[in-house]
Design a protein around this motif. Sequence first.
Motif, PDB file in Angstrom:
ATOM      1  N   ARG A 120       0.846  -1.206   0.000  1.00  0.00           N
ATOM      2  CA  ARG A 120       0.000   0.000   0.000  1.00  0.00           C
ATOM      3  C   ARG A 120       0.880   1.254   0.000  1.00  0.00           C
ATOM      4  N   GLY A 121       0.614   2.120  -0.994  1.00  0.00           N
ATOM      5  CA  GLY A 121       1.344   3.376  -1.091  1.00  0.00           C
ATOM      6  C   GLY A 121       2.702   3.255  -1.751  1.00  0.00           C
ATOM      7  N   ARG A 122       3.174   2.053  -2.061  1.00  0.00           N
ATOM      8  CA  ARG A 122       4.479   1.853  -2.706  1.00  0.00           C
ATOM      9  C   ARG A 122       4.424   0.648  -3.645  1.00  0.00           C
ATOM     10  N   ARG A 123       3.384   0.659  -4.452  1.00  0.00           N
ATOM     11  CA  ARG A 123       3.071  -0.491  -5.300  1.00  0.00           C
ATOM     12  C   ARG A 123       4.208  -0.855  -6.243  1.00  0.00           C
ATOM     13  N   GLU A 124       4.897   0.155  -6.792  1.00  0.00           N
ATOM     14  CA  GLU A 124       5.941  -0.121  -7.781  1.00  0.00           C
ATOM     15  C   GLU A 124       7.111  -0.898  -7.175  1.00  0.00           C
TER      16      GLU A 124
END
Length: 603
Positions: free
Chosen positions: A212-216
């Motif tokens: 969550r919030g840092r998918r890449e």
Amino acid sequence: MQKRDSLNLVGAACAAFPSWGAAEETLSLSMIGLALLGIAVLTSLSVWLIHYLGTMAFRRLQATISRLPIAAAIIRRKDGKLFYANSACQALLGVSKVGHRYYYPEGIGTHMVADVLRPLQLGTGFENVEDTLRISDHKSIRVLISGQLLSYRLQSAWLLFFTEPAKPGSPTVQLEQRIFQRVLNSLSELVYFQDKAGNIIGTNKAFDRFWRGRREEGLIQGDPTGVEETPVIHTWTTAPDGSSRLLETNKTTMTDEEGQVMGTLSISHDVTDWHEMQESLKQEIEKREVTEQILAQRNTLLNSILNASQDPIGLYNEHGVYVGCNEPFARVLGFQAKELIGKTARNVIDPEMLQEFYQSDVKVLKEGLTVKTDAYVILETGEPVWYEIVKSPYRDPTDGSAGVLLIARDVTERKQAEQQLADAIMELQELSFVDSLTKVANRRSFDEHLRKLWHSHMREQQPLTLILCDIDSFKAYNDNYGHQQGDHALQEVAQVFDSVIRRETDEVARYGGEEFAFLLPNTPLSGGETVAQKIHDKLADKAIPHGYSGISDLMTVSLGVATMTPMPSQDYGELIAMADKALYKAKAEGRNTTRLMAEQDEF
């Protein structure tokens, strides 16, 4: 005859030379006896050698097939007899195993399988032939079949592979996708899909929560389809709670039915604790080369780690002798740890499973590779357990001998989720070919069956008979008894129709509303007339009341029977039109009757 002629010649020679004739006759008989004995011995050795080589070849083939994730079976070519089916085939087709024998489900017979394979006999193999297998009277499954000819026990046989096709966009596939997504969301592993360009096209809830919030950060970099060299990737990262975690990602290429790459499927497991334990064990084993005192101290530490782990852990040397293990490992094999140490694998493991283990041990011991496999085990308590097994090489510092470190992880929950998904897909497949009200085949199944029968009868030039059936005055029945009673009457009529057909290749289907259809392969018009009469008789025996018929106080039907021997210039629509014309005549001539129409009749 040849032996008697030889004796006559020997006798003649003895008469000519009486001084040594008797001795010569005795010597000749002895030589003949020795020759016959030698031939018998050679024949026995040949038979034993052929049997032994055939048995070893089958065991190697069975060991390979049993590990395949797709359904596979070995079937005798000449008559369709089932020799072997792996666990995936047993789950997909409902094959049962009793002792060392395998049996088709009730809806599939050897003749049916032989009929399916007969058009494919010209070559040595085929790929992705689509067909429908009737598992039982009320269940059919659509499959893609690929096959290869081989020799099994000195007999010609087919090695067949079965997969299930899907049609994107259909209501059934949409429901399958929803069920598939629900199963994915129940997994603790992180799952995501990418297209060929590397764009994310789908994830599960575990993936979304973790990244969550840092998918890449969760994506494996590089060409999404170039995973052949590194299908398993290990990555250190930070969890949402700030802890450092090691993710093991399995990346698999997804292809369509034509073999074209569509994208990739990536599944990540949190293996931090498992990895740290494995590294700790490796380090302790390597440090044993220091001194005997330090070795003893670290053996104590090693035993503490082994005993603290709930996962089965074992060590055995290159000769298969167990040199260390914890209690969970020994319990899987039916022993206590102190009893197992010193025993060899061949004395405690089933021979078939031992062969599979040996193949992976070769890679570990000879090539120095770490190997991952799955194993299905039934404990002494009767509990079935799936283990994911990792084997790594180690070397004993005391004598330099090689060995294997085995760590197993219980993945039963994951396997059960996979099985639930497979069961759901099979259930949906059944629903797509069965009428939900009457439980006989639906119109979709009828159209598909008629199309296949039309082409097979065209090749074989055999008569194909179709019976169209219409319940007399059914609208009046619905209007006066109500639609709920009307649905019940349709169910009773369908049961009567289903009891009429006897052959596995025959089919009764709900054609639409109160109309039904019977497909009778390899049946002349006279045979269709016989079946039609049975329909009338059995429905009369059922005696379903119909006080608003105007024809009878019981429910009756009108039947149109048509027969054709298909030709390349014809279409199966002509057979339907003939049967429909015959049904129209039956209804026009007073109903509760049967009318016939063959190809020579005026259309």
